[in-house]
Scaffold this motif. Structure first.
Motif, mmCIF file in Angstrom:
data_model
loop_
_atom_site.group_PDB
_atom_site.id
_atom_site.type_symbol
_atom_site.label_atom_id
_atom_site.label_comp_id
_atom_site.label_asym_id
_atom_site.label_seq_id
_atom_site.Cartn_x
_atom_site.Cartn_y
_atom_site.Cartn_z
ATOM 1 N N MET A 92 54.007 33.250 36.205
ATOM 2 C CA MET A 92 52.606 33.451 35.926
ATOM 3 C C MET A 92 51.998 32.177 35.362
ATOM 4 N N GLN A 148 42.838 40.422 37.904
ATOM 5 C CA GLN A 148 44.074 40.559 37.119
ATOM 6 C C GLN A 148 43.791 40.425 35.628
ATOM 7 N N LEU A 177 42.034 43.570 34.414
ATOM 8 C CA LEU A 177 42.932 44.723 34.325
ATOM 9 C C LEU A 177 44.062 44.542 33.308
ATOM 10 N N GLY A 178 44.137 43.352 32.701
ATOM 11 C CA GLY A 178 45.191 43.091 31.724
ATOM 12 C C GLY A 178 46.524 42.701 32.339
ATOM 13 N N ALA A 179 46.544 42.383 33.632
ATOM 14 C CA ALA A 179 47.776 42.010 34.320
ATOM 15 C C ALA A 179 48.060 40.508 34.233
ATOM 16 N N HIS A 180 47.128 39.738 33.709
ATOM 17 C CA HIS A 180 47.308 38.289 33.511
ATOM 18 C C HIS A 180 46.964 37.999 32.057
#
Length: 69
Positions: free
Chosen positions: A1, A57, A60-63
């Motif tokens: 990431m 991302q 949505l809190g995915a990054h």
């Protein structure tokens, strides 16, 4: 990431209003420019700024991201 994205409180507040709906909240130009520079939104062929995959991302809190200020 990738690295953590840092947003100002104002950028975070307006981050939810992309793409802007007709008659809806219009993020200030300086916020739009900052989010464009961070590659969280991109200019579409219709002239509006649209959420990028990275922006989605973050939203949505995915990054990893954090808010300063």
């Amino acid at each position: 990431m990738s690295d953590e994205i840092v947003l100002t409180a104002e950028e975070r507040r307006f981050f939810w209003f992309f793409p802007p709906a007709p008659g809806g909240v219009q993020p200030p130009e300086h916020v739009q420019s900052a989010l464009l520079a961070k590659k969280l939104v991109a200019k579409g062929s219709d002239g509006r700024n649209w959420m990028t995959v990275l922006g989605d991302q973050v939203r949505l809190g995915a990054h990893p991201s954090r808010t300063e200020g």
